[in-house]
Design an enzyme around this catalytic site. Structure first.
Site, short mmCIF file in Angstrom:
data_model
loop_
_atom_site.label_atom_id
_atom_site.label_comp_id
_atom_site.label_asym_id
_atom_site.label_seq_id
_atom_site.Cartn_x
_atom_site.Cartn_y
_atom_site.Cartn_z
N GLU A 91 0.82 -1.14 0.14
CA GLU A 91 0.10 0.12 0.00
C GLU A 91 0.99 1.29 -0.08
OE1 GLU A 91 -4.11 -1.38 2.48
OE2 GLU A 91 -2.58 -0.13 3.34
N CYS A 104 3.31 8.22 1.35
CA CYS A 104 3.61 7.49 2.14
C CYS A 104 3.83 6.16 1.42
CB CYS A 104 2.75 7.41 3.32
SG CYS A 104 3.18 6.07 4.40
N CYS A 115 4.41 -6.24 15.45
CA CYS A 115 3.68 -5.27 16.53
C CYS A 115 2.20 -5.85 16.41
CB CYS A 115 3.62 -3.91 16.11
SG CYS A 115 5.34 -3.27 15.83
N CYS A 118 -0.88 -4.29 14.46
CA CYS A 118 -0.46 -3.78 13.31
C CYS A 118 -0.82 -4.92 12.21
CB CYS A 118 1.17 -3.52 13.00
SG CYS A 118 1.50 -3.37 11.19
N GLY A 158 6.17 -2.30 6.33
CA GLY A 158 7.34 -2.76 6.56
C GLY A 158 8.22 -1.89 7.47
N GLU A 159 9.39 -2.45 7.83
CA GLU A 159 10.37 -1.62 8.72
C GLU A 159 11.57 -1.19 7.88
OE1 GLU A 159 11.13 -0.37 11.79
OE2 GLU A 159 12.99 0.11 10.76
N SER A 190 10.49 6.19 8.98
CA SER A 190 9.84 5.96 10.34
C SER A 190 10.43 4.41 10.68
CB SER A 190 8.54 5.90 10.21
OG SER A 190 7.82 5.59 11.29
N SER A 213 8.46 5.05 15.90
CA SER A 213 6.98 4.57 16.69
C SER A 213 7.28 4.14 17.99
CB SER A 213 6.63 3.38 15.80
OG SER A 213 6.67 3.82 14.66
N LEU A 214 6.87 4.83 18.91
CA LEU A 214 7.06 4.76 20.25
C LEU A 214 5.62 4.03 20.82
CD1 LEU A 214 9.18 5.47 22.26
CD2 LEU A 214 8.12 7.57 22.61
N HIS A 215 4.66 4.57 20.96
CA HIS A 215 3.54 3.94 21.12
C HIS A 215 3.06 3.80 22.60
CE1 HIS A 215 2.82 4.56 16.91
NE2 HIS A 215 3.35 3.27 16.38
N ASN A 289 -9.41 6.25 14.54
CA ASN A 289 -10.78 5.61 14.84
C ASN A 289 -11.12 4.73 13.65
OD1 ASN A 289 -10.99 7.31 12.55
ND2 ASN A 289 -12.36 8.77 13.38
N CYS A 332 -0.95 5.33 7.32
CA CYS A 332 -0.05 4.60 6.58
C CYS A 332 0.28 3.04 7.54
CB CYS A 332 1.53 5.19 6.66
SG CYS A 332 1.11 6.77 5.92
S1 SF4 Z 1 7.15 -2.18 12.23
FE1 SF4 Z 1 5.49 -1.17 11.28
S2 SF4 Z 1 4.96 -2.38 9.74
FE2 SF4 Z 1 6.23 -3.64 10.81
S3 SF4 Z 1 4.77 -4.72 12.53
FE3 SF4 Z 1 5.39 -2.86 13.36
S4 SF4 Z 1 3.90 -1.38 12.84
FE4 SF4 Z 1 3.69 -3.05 11.54
#
Ligand code: SF4
Length: 341
Positions: A91, A104, A115, A118, A158-159, A190, A213-215, A289, A332
């Site tokens: 995507e 993106c 994750c 995800c 992806g990472e 990211s 990405s901390l979250h 949401n 994204c």
């Molecule tokens: S690194 Fe990003 S794409 Fe990979 S599982 Fe985690 S949130 Fe999803």
């Protein structure tokens, strides 16, 4: 086997053309055509016929196919599903901001970071994307919209740091004057927090923006959401982030998706503020949401506003992400949470 010519840097293309008995200066011409998004060597009309024939025999031009396109009626955000030759799909999202058009893109088909929230990580990694497959997301979108892309965010499926070499190759290609001539400051990568690659990247590409990405405000929560935290826990990650800003002089963005009952309380905001205190950073709150069916729920706007107020009261710069394409689930991959209502 034919060569993936669109994944080559300008320098590599020069060497490749020399190996075909051609003059090196042809590399600029071929590179420029590839960056314009041509799909056939015969479209490279300023090349001699003999060279086009040689290229057809020895190389191929990677091109993605648009399998599905959703356009937001609210703000014109466009979400693409691209088919890859491997049979997998990825995507990409096109968004219009005041400061320009942003795309993106994905860096892998699937992801192995797993994750918990995800959709992309749920099925594991299928394969890394080549530089050409990353590039053609941008070129296909430019072709489809007829608009120039001003900013690129590598935050889709992806990472990116798990596909480090192709990521670097992609950056070299888009930065080239004969190509898209894109300033590296217009690019954001990211990561979920792969520390060794973050450190390498600060050395290799200090101009590129970094988003992490901390979250979560602590290891206990982050461990449950992001398995990577068990290898690179928050203290080490935030220390690496501090080193990154010192080295590059650039502000880091922390992505923080607010998940109901998990990380969205005042206590979490205070803890986060304490941990980020004194850092050159910006927190991007994502009150998702989106509804896809899953075990996590997003939060209402007022919860996000409360969280934001706490951060701001502690001197942490933060904003709530503008929800582009909310009617088509346009967020994204890294933010594409599987949320239930
Ligand atoms: S690194 Fe990003 S794409 Fe990979 S599982 Fe985690 S949130 Fe999803």
């Amino acid at each position: 086997m034919k060569t993936d010519i669109k994944s080559m840097t300008l320098k590599e293309l020069g060497i490749f053309l020399e190996s075909l008995g051609e003059k090196k200066y042809r590399a600029g011409q071929v590179f420029s055509w590839l960056s314009k998004g041509v799909e056939e060597f015969d479209q490279m009309t300023n090349l001699p016929f003999s060279l086009r024939e040689k290229l057809k025999e020895s190389a191929f031009i990677e091109t993605l196919t648009i399998e599905k396109l959703q356009t937001s009626q609210k703000d014109g955000t466009r979400k693409y599903l691209f088919g890859l030759k491997s049979g997998n799909a990825i995507e990409s999202v096109f968004m219009k901001y005041r400061h320009g058009n942003t795309v993106c893109i994905s860096s892998q088909a699937g992801c192995r970071m797993n994750c918990a929230f995800c959709a992309s990580g749920a099925l594991g990694l299928a394969h890394d994307l080549s530089a050409a497959e990353m590039l053609d997301q941008v070129l296909s979108i430019q072709r489809d919209t007829g608009e120039k892309v001003n900013n690129i965010v590598i935050m889709g499926t992806g990472e990116p740091f798990d596909n480090y070499d192709n990521l670097c190759r992609f950056l070299e290609i888009i930065h080239e004057k004969e190509g898209l001539n894109m300033g590296l400051r217009s690019v954001t990568v990211s990561t979920c927090g792969l520390i060794p690659q973050m450190e390498q990247f600060a050395r290799d590409y200090p101009q590129v923006n970094l988003a992490v990405s901390l979250h979560a405000p602590n290891d206990a929560i982050r461990d449950t959401l992001m398995p990577v935290n068990r290898s690179y826990p928050m203290n080490e990650l935030l220390t690496a982030c501090r080193r990154h800003t010192e080295k590059t002089g650039r502000r880091i963005t922390f992505e923080y998706a607010l998940i109901q009952g998990i990380n969205d309380g005042e206590v979490h905001a205070k803890e986060l503020a304490k941990r980020l205190s004194g850092m050159l950073c910006h927190v991007n709150l994502i009150p998702l949401n989106v509804v896809e069916g899953g075990s996590f729920s997003g939060v209402e706007r007022k919860v996000a506003e409360r969280f934001l107020a706490v951060l701001e009261s502690k001197g942490i710069q933060a904003t709530i992400r503008r929800e582009l394409g909310s009617d088509i689930g346009g967020a994204c991959g890294q933010l594409r949470l599987s949320l239930k209502s």
